[in-house]
Design an enzyme around this catalytic site. Structure first.
Site, short mmCIF file in Angstrom:
data_model
loop_
_atom_site.label_atom_id
_atom_site.label_comp_id
_atom_site.label_asym_id
_atom_site.label_seq_id
_atom_site.Cartn_x
_atom_site.Cartn_y
_atom_site.Cartn_z
N LYS A 194 77.17 28.58 38.46
CA LYS A 194 77.10 27.15 38.77
C LYS A 194 75.91 26.49 38.05
CE LYS A 194 76.81 27.94 43.26
NZ LYS A 194 76.96 29.40 43.41
N ARG A 211 77.87 23.76 51.34
CA ARG A 211 78.08 25.20 51.44
C ARG A 211 78.72 25.58 52.77
NH1 ARG A 211 73.91 27.04 47.65
NH2 ARG A 211 73.89 29.29 47.39
N ARG A 262 69.63 38.99 36.73
CA ARG A 262 69.18 37.61 36.44
C ARG A 262 67.65 37.51 36.52
NH1 ARG A 262 71.79 32.61 39.56
NH2 ARG A 262 70.98 33.62 41.43
N ARG A 292 64.12 36.30 40.98
CA ARG A 292 64.09 35.57 42.24
C ARG A 292 64.06 36.59 43.38
NH1 ARG A 292 68.89 31.11 41.99
NH2 ARG A 292 69.17 31.81 44.14
N ARG A 311 73.51 37.29 51.03
CA ARG A 311 73.98 36.04 50.42
C ARG A 311 75.51 36.05 50.27
NH1 ARG A 311 70.90 35.73 45.11
NH2 ARG A 311 71.75 33.64 44.91
P1 AMP Z 1 71.22 28.82 45.17
O1 AMP Z 1 70.17 28.61 44.14
O2 AMP Z 1 72.26 27.72 45.17
O3 AMP Z 1 71.81 30.20 45.13
O4 AMP Z 1 70.49 28.68 46.60
C1 AMP Z 1 69.46 29.55 46.98
C2 AMP Z 1 69.28 29.55 48.48
O5 AMP Z 1 68.96 28.22 48.94
C3 AMP Z 1 70.51 29.94 49.28
O6 AMP Z 1 70.68 31.35 49.38
C4 AMP Z 1 70.18 29.30 50.64
O7 AMP Z 1 69.19 30.04 51.32
C5 AMP Z 1 69.55 27.97 50.22
N1 AMP Z 1 70.56 26.92 50.06
C6 AMP Z 1 70.88 26.24 48.92
N2 AMP Z 1 71.83 25.33 49.15
C7 AMP Z 1 72.14 25.42 50.46
C8 AMP Z 1 73.07 24.75 51.31
N3 AMP Z 1 73.88 23.79 50.83
N4 AMP Z 1 73.12 25.12 52.61
C9 AMP Z 1 72.31 26.07 53.11
N5 AMP Z 1 71.43 26.74 52.37
C10 AMP Z 1 71.33 26.43 51.05
#
Ligand code: AMP
Length: 212
Positions: free
Chosen positions: A13, A87, A126, A159, A170
């Site tokens: 994404k 999400r 990554r 990360r 996750r």
């Molecule tokens: P990402 O970079 O999109 O993988 O997001 C990293 C982390 O941020 C996720 O594993 C969640 O802990 C938090 N996060 C990001 N977007 C959301 C969302 N829409 N709802 C809840 N947690 C989120």
């Protein structure tokens, strides 16, 4: 056209969003990036989110929704990509309300489809620059100099939530809370499914043809 880009962690994404920003001048709204920035700056939002993000758990809906509502206040008519939001189904409902309150709409919700074993390979390998956010992969896109960002010279790290033990959490959160969004967007006639396997440009070609 405003789009939602969704899919499991590691589906690409962020990578595809960066291309859309560059080539279609769309605004990128990544809730994951916003949380990481807030955590880096130790803002009240970052402090609240940290334990969830580091553990690979979803941040509670009300915190995420409040953060996105703030971002929406500063939209200046530019088309946007929502990356990582919504999400959960409650977040999607709230998004619909916020958008209709602003006379905006989502034109497409694009689901990036990638098999589980590929996700694991992508996530464990990554690496990201902790200054500019550029994304690398130890096998498929290594930095020229070990640990140093090609773009800005910043430090390239893994990360915390890309560590093997957190990835499982996750993926579980994705299966339980995010995968129902496929049905949700299908029922609204907005779903578009894109094969996320292959080279970045190949995937981009498929994605761009869906939102042309
Ligand atoms: P990402 O970079 O999109 O993988 O997001 C990293 C982390 O941020 C996720 O594993 C969640 O802990 C938090 N996060 C990001 N977007 C959301 C969302 N829409 N709802 C809840 N947690 C989120």
């Amino acid at each position: 056209m405003n789009i939602v880009l969704f899919g499991p962690p590691g589906a690409g994404k962020g990578t595809q969003s960066a291309l859309l920003v560059d080539r279609k001048q769309m605004k990128h709204i990544s809730t994951g990036d916003l949380f990481r920035e807030a955590m880096k700056n130790q803002t009240p939002l970052g402090v609240k989110a940290k334990s969830f993000v580091d553990a690979g758990k979803l941040v509670p809906d009300e915190i995420v929704i409040g953060m996105v509502a703030e971002v929406f206040k500063n939209l200046k008519g530019q088309s946007f990509i929502l990356d990582g939001f919504p999400r959960t189904v409650p977040q999607a409902d709230e998004l619909e309300k916020m958008m209709s309150g602003m006379n905006l709409n989502i034109g497409k919700a694009v689901f990036l489809e990638v098999p589980r074993e590929t996700l694991m390979r992508r996530l464990t390998g990554r690496r990201v620059c902790n200054s500019c956010g550029a994304v690398y992969h130890v096998d498929s896109k290594p930095t020229r100099q070990e640990g140093i960002c090609d773009v800005c010279g910043g430090q390239v790290v893994q990360r915390k939530d890309d560590h093997q033990d957190v990835i499982g959490t996750r993926l579980e959160a994705y299966d339980k809370s995010t995968s129902p969004l496929k049905q949700y967007f299908a029922s609204k006639g907005l779903l578009s499914e894109v094969n996320g396997l292959g080279a970045t440009e190949e995937v981009y070609g498929r994605l761009a043809s869906q939102i042309a």
